[in-house]
Design a protein around this motif. Structure first.
Motif, PDB file in Angstrom:
ATOM      1  N   GLY A 240       0.737  -1.137  -0.066  1.00 23.51           N
ATOM      2  CA  GLY A 240       0.147   0.103   0.089  1.00 23.51           C
ATOM      3  C   GLY A 240       0.774   1.330   0.178  1.00 23.51           C
ATOM      4  N   LEU A 241       1.975   1.063   0.535  1.00 24.64           N
ATOM      5  CA  LEU A 241       2.755   2.431   0.646  1.00 24.64           C
ATOM      6  C   LEU A 241       3.537   2.568  -0.536  1.00 24.64           C
ATOM      7  CD1 LEU A 241       4.388   4.528   2.350  1.00 24.64           C
ATOM      8  CD2 LEU A 241       5.809   2.787   3.006  1.00 24.64           C
ATOM      9  N   VAL A 242       4.099   1.504  -1.218  1.00 18.71           N
ATOM     10  CA  VAL A 242       4.900   1.487  -2.473  1.00 18.71           C
ATOM     11  C   VAL A 242       4.147   1.843  -3.574  1.00 18.71           C
ATOM     12  CG1 VAL A 242       6.513   0.329  -3.735  1.00 18.71           C
ATOM     13  CG2 VAL A 242       6.699   0.391  -1.314  1.00 18.71           C
ATOM     14  N   LEU A 243       2.978   1.203  -3.800  1.00 19.78           N
ATOM     15  CA  LEU A 243       2.357   0.897  -5.014  1.00 19.78           C
ATOM     16  C   LEU A 243       1.048   2.108  -5.116  1.00 19.78           C
ATOM     17  CD1 LEU A 243       1.823  -2.593  -5.986  1.00 19.78           C
ATOM     18  CD2 LEU A 243       3.726  -0.848  -6.647  1.00 19.78           C
ATOM     19  N   LEU A 244       0.598   2.575  -3.725  1.00 13.91           N
ATOM     20  CA  LEU A 244      -0.501   3.254  -3.560  1.00 13.91           C
ATOM     21  C   LEU A 244      -0.230   4.535  -2.960  1.00 13.91           C
ATOM     22  CD1 LEU A 244      -3.348   0.453  -2.818  1.00 13.91           C
ATOM     23  CD2 LEU A 244      -2.456   1.528  -4.960  1.00 13.91           C
ATOM     24  N   GLY A 245       0.965   4.664  -2.326  1.00 12.86           N
ATOM     25  CA  GLY A 245       1.311   5.970  -1.546  1.00 12.86           C
ATOM     26  C   GLY A 245       0.339   6.047  -0.391  1.00 12.86           C
ATOM     27  N   GLN A 246       0.073   4.870   0.205  1.00  8.29           N
ATOM     28  CA  GLN A 246      -1.078   4.996   1.557  1.00  8.29           C
ATOM     29  C   GLN A 246       0.016   4.918   2.703  1.00  8.29           C
ATOM     30  OE1 GLN A 246      -3.473   1.438   0.936  1.00  8.29           O
ATOM     31  NE2 GLN A 246      -4.987   2.495  -0.335  1.00  8.29           N
ATOM     32  N   HIS A 247      -0.193   6.228   3.512  1.00  5.98           N
ATOM     33  CA  HIS A 247       0.588   6.141   4.563  1.00  5.98           C
ATOM     34  C   HIS A 247      -0.307   5.857   5.997  1.00  5.98           C
ATOM     35  CE1 HIS A 247       3.954   8.312   2.376  1.00  5.98           C
ATOM     36  NE2 HIS A 247       3.055   8.786   1.815  1.00  5.98           N
ATOM     37  N   LEU A 248       0.609   5.227   6.876  1.00  8.48           N
ATOM     38  CA  LEU A 248       0.229   5.141   7.957  1.00  8.48           C
ATOM     39  C   LEU A 248       0.814   5.654   9.175  1.00  8.48           C
ATOM     40  CD1 LEU A 248      -0.534   1.030   7.962  1.00  8.48           C
ATOM     41  CD2 LEU A 248      -2.212   2.631   7.692  1.00  8.48           C
ATOM     42  N   ALA A 249       0.128   6.022  10.322  1.00  9.45           N
ATOM     43  CA  ALA A 249       0.828   6.621  11.339  1.00  9.45           C
ATOM     44  C   ALA A 249       1.696   5.919  12.136  1.00  9.45           C
ATOM     45  CB  ALA A 249      -0.136   7.383  12.402  1.00  9.45           C
ATOM     46  N   VAL A 250       2.629   6.186  12.734  1.00  8.50           N
ATOM     47  CA  VAL A 250       3.707   5.220  13.385  1.00  8.50           C
ATOM     48  C   VAL A 250       2.839   4.567  14.689  1.00  8.50           C
ATOM     49  CG1 VAL A 250       5.417   5.296  15.299  1.00  8.50           C
ATOM     50  CG2 VAL A 250       5.641   6.791  13.207  1.00  8.50           C
ATOM     51  N   PRO A 251       1.942   4.973  15.196  1.00  5.96           N
ATOM     52  CA  PRO A 251       1.206   3.774  16.063  1.00  5.96           C
ATOM     53  C   PRO A 251       0.555   2.944  15.253  1.00  5.96           C
ATOM     54  CG  PRO A 251       0.801   6.078  16.792  1.00  5.96           C
ATOM     55  CD  PRO A 251       1.342   6.266  15.419  1.00  5.96           C
ATOM     56  N   GLN A 252       0.003   3.139  14.040  1.00  2.51           N
ATOM     57  CA  GLN A 252      -0.674   1.947  13.310  1.00  2.51           C
ATOM     58  C   GLN A 252       0.507   1.219  12.647  1.00  2.51           C
ATOM     59  OE1 GLN A 252      -2.523   5.087  10.912  1.00  2.51           O
ATOM     60  NE2 GLN A 252      -4.628   4.713  11.689  1.00  2.51           N
ATOM     61  N   TRP A 253       1.564   1.507  12.365  1.00  3.86           N
ATOM     62  CA  TRP A 253       2.619   0.873  11.660  1.00  3.86           C
ATOM     63  C   TRP A 253       2.960  -0.205  13.142  1.00  3.86           C
ATOM     64  CZ3 TRP A 253       4.356  -0.812   7.339  1.00  3.86           C
ATOM     65  CH2 TRP A 253       4.279   0.133   6.243  1.00  3.86           C
ATOM     66  N   ALA A 254       3.182   0.436  14.182  1.00  2.00           N
ATOM     67  CA  ALA A 254       3.317  -0.531  15.304  1.00  2.00           C
ATOM     68  C   ALA A 254       2.332  -1.485  15.679  1.00  2.00           C
ATOM     69  CB  ALA A 254       3.364   0.308  16.801  1.00  2.00           C
ATOM     70  N   GLY A 255       0.900  -1.222  15.317  1.00  2.56           N
ATOM     71  CA  GLY A 255      -0.083  -2.310  15.378  1.00  2.56           C
ATOM     72  C   GLY A 255       0.104  -3.384  14.211  1.00  2.56           C
ATOM     73  N   VAL A 256       0.399  -2.921  13.158  1.00  2.00           N
ATOM     74  CA  VAL A 256       0.553  -4.042  12.157  1.00  2.00           C
ATOM     75  C   VAL A 256       1.697  -4.925  12.467  1.00  2.00           C
ATOM     76  CG1 VAL A 256       1.518  -4.360   9.692  1.00  2.00           C
ATOM     77  CG2 VAL A 256      -0.297  -2.437  10.269  1.00  2.00           C
ATOM     78  N   LEU A 257       2.862  -4.228  13.042  1.00  2.58           N
ATOM     79  CA  LEU A 257       4.180  -5.247  13.684  1.00  2.58           C
ATOM     80  C   LEU A 257       3.461  -5.980  14.739  1.00  2.58           C
ATOM     81  CD1 LEU A 257       6.965  -2.987  13.003  1.00  2.58           C
ATOM     82  CD2 LEU A 257       6.305  -4.581  11.365  1.00  2.58           C
ATOM     83  N   ALA A 258       2.588  -5.748  15.609  1.00  2.00           N
ATOM     84  CA  ALA A 258       2.294  -6.417  16.682  1.00  2.00           C
ATOM     85  C   ALA A 258       1.416  -7.561  16.324  1.00  2.00           C
ATOM     86  CB  ALA A 258       1.483  -5.188  17.643  1.00  2.00           C
ATOM     87  N   VAL A 259       0.562  -7.585  15.350  1.00  2.11           N
ATOM     88  CA  VAL A 259      -0.235  -8.296  14.667  1.00  2.11           C
ATOM     89  C   VAL A 259       0.659  -9.493  14.192  1.00  2.11           C
ATOM     90  CG1 VAL A 259      -2.133  -9.507  13.365  1.00  2.11           C
ATOM     91  CG2 VAL A 259      -2.396  -7.167  14.599  1.00  2.11           C
ATOM     92  N   ALA A 260       1.552  -9.259  13.329  1.00  2.00           N
ATOM     93  CA  ALA A 260       2.637 -10.205  12.793  1.00  2.00           C
ATOM     94  C   ALA A 260       3.529 -10.837  13.677  1.00  2.00           C
ATOM     95  CB  ALA A 260       3.141  -9.312  11.713  1.00  2.00           C
TER      96      ALA A 260
END
Length: 297
Positions: A240-260
């Motif tokens: 989403g970031l590379v192909l679509l330019g969709q940016h997440l906030a830092v806490p949301q990136w932390a949420g993605v990594l936490a689930v993974a």
């Protein structure tokens, strides 16, 4: 190809295809995308495998259940992608496979991984960039359907040793989704440019991933399969970031990594424990057998 490679190839295809579908939303809408994707995939898979209908009722029922779950999953997931960043939608959707991995475990320590995943969801949905509530609900529904498809797909892979079961399931899912696509897009579904892009999406998002995943399910238990997709939220966020330019906030990136990370942790520890128990029980069996053959002193 090793089963983990099949799973990761399917993950990449699904996320790249989902990124491409954003170009179709303004033309045919999410339901139109789902109808085109499943119909074109059904044509390709049917031409390859020629499934026929000469199966017992149980197998037909399993194939129909798999197709129904695919149709509902696609409709809800693409509605979510239309409202949310790709990484956020994929993270919420992944809770379905994660739940299967968690419920398949008998370790008390996995409750810690469940808490980490829950914290990741809270970070993702309640911080940084506001997320659409309806989109989150659609993503959760997609996660339930994806988790159900893993269980049903395992049964289908065991009953049908090739791609005929998948072809029949996708065809049934296409028939279920077609009325929704026609109602939303009408004749726009038949525009040449739309059909060409939809064909690419169908290959990337349906034909290759589901073929890979069904083959992987023949070799892996559902719980292991569910955890091998643990990097899907991160992959979706990166694409989403590379192909679509969709940016997440830092806490949301932390949420993605936490689930993974929670998914990886919930999988790895039981995987190591299992072989040790099997080796131990095998050694004990040999010792007991040897002692039974030795004469008493």
């Amino acid at each position: 190809m090793p089963a983990p490679g099949l799973v990761m190839g399917g993950v990449l295809g699904l996320q790249c295809g989902a990124a491409l579908t954003t170009r179709l939303y303004p033309v045919v809408g999410p339901a139109g995308v789902v109808s085109l994707r499943l119909c074109l995939a059904a044509v390709v898979l049917t031409a390859l495998w020629r499934p026929g209908l000469r199966w017992d009722r149980t197998t037909l029922g399993v194939a129909a259940a798999a197709g129904t779950l695919l149709a509902v999953h696609h409709l809800s997931y693409y509605e979510a992608v239309d409202r949310l960043p790709l990484g956020a939608a994929t993270t919420m959707e992944f809770l379905g496979p994660f739940a299967i991995a968690l419920f398949g475990s008998r370790r008390a320590a996995d409750l810690l991984w469940a808490c980490l995943a829950a914290a990741g969801v809270v970070l993702l949905s309640h911080s940084g960039i506001p997320l659409d509530t309806a989109g989150l609900a659609c993503a959760l529904l997609a996660g339930c359907c994806w988790g159900g498809y893993i269980l049903v797909g395992k049964r289908l892979a065991e009953r049908v040793p090739d791609g005929r079961g998948l072809a029949l399931a996708v065809t049934w899912g296409a028939l279920l989704s077609l009325p929704y696509g026609i109602a939303q897009a009408g004749s726009r579904l038949l525009e040449p440019t739309t059909l060409a892009l939809a064909a690419v999406v169908a290959i990337l998002s349906s034909v290759l991933p589901y073929t890979f995943h069904l083959e992987a399910l023949r070799r892996l238990p559902p719980r292991t399969f569910g955890v091998l997709t643990s990097l899907e939220p991160a992959v979706g966020a990166l694409i989403g970031l590379v192909l679509l330019g969709q940016h997440l906030a830092v806490p949301q990136w932390a949420g993605v990594l936490a689930v993974a990370l929670a998914s990886i942790g919930a999988t790895r520890a039981p995987g190591r424990a299992g072989p040790r128990r099997r080796v131990g029980s095998s050694v004990d069996g040999h010792v007991r057998a040897r002692q039974s053959r030795e004469p008493p002193c």
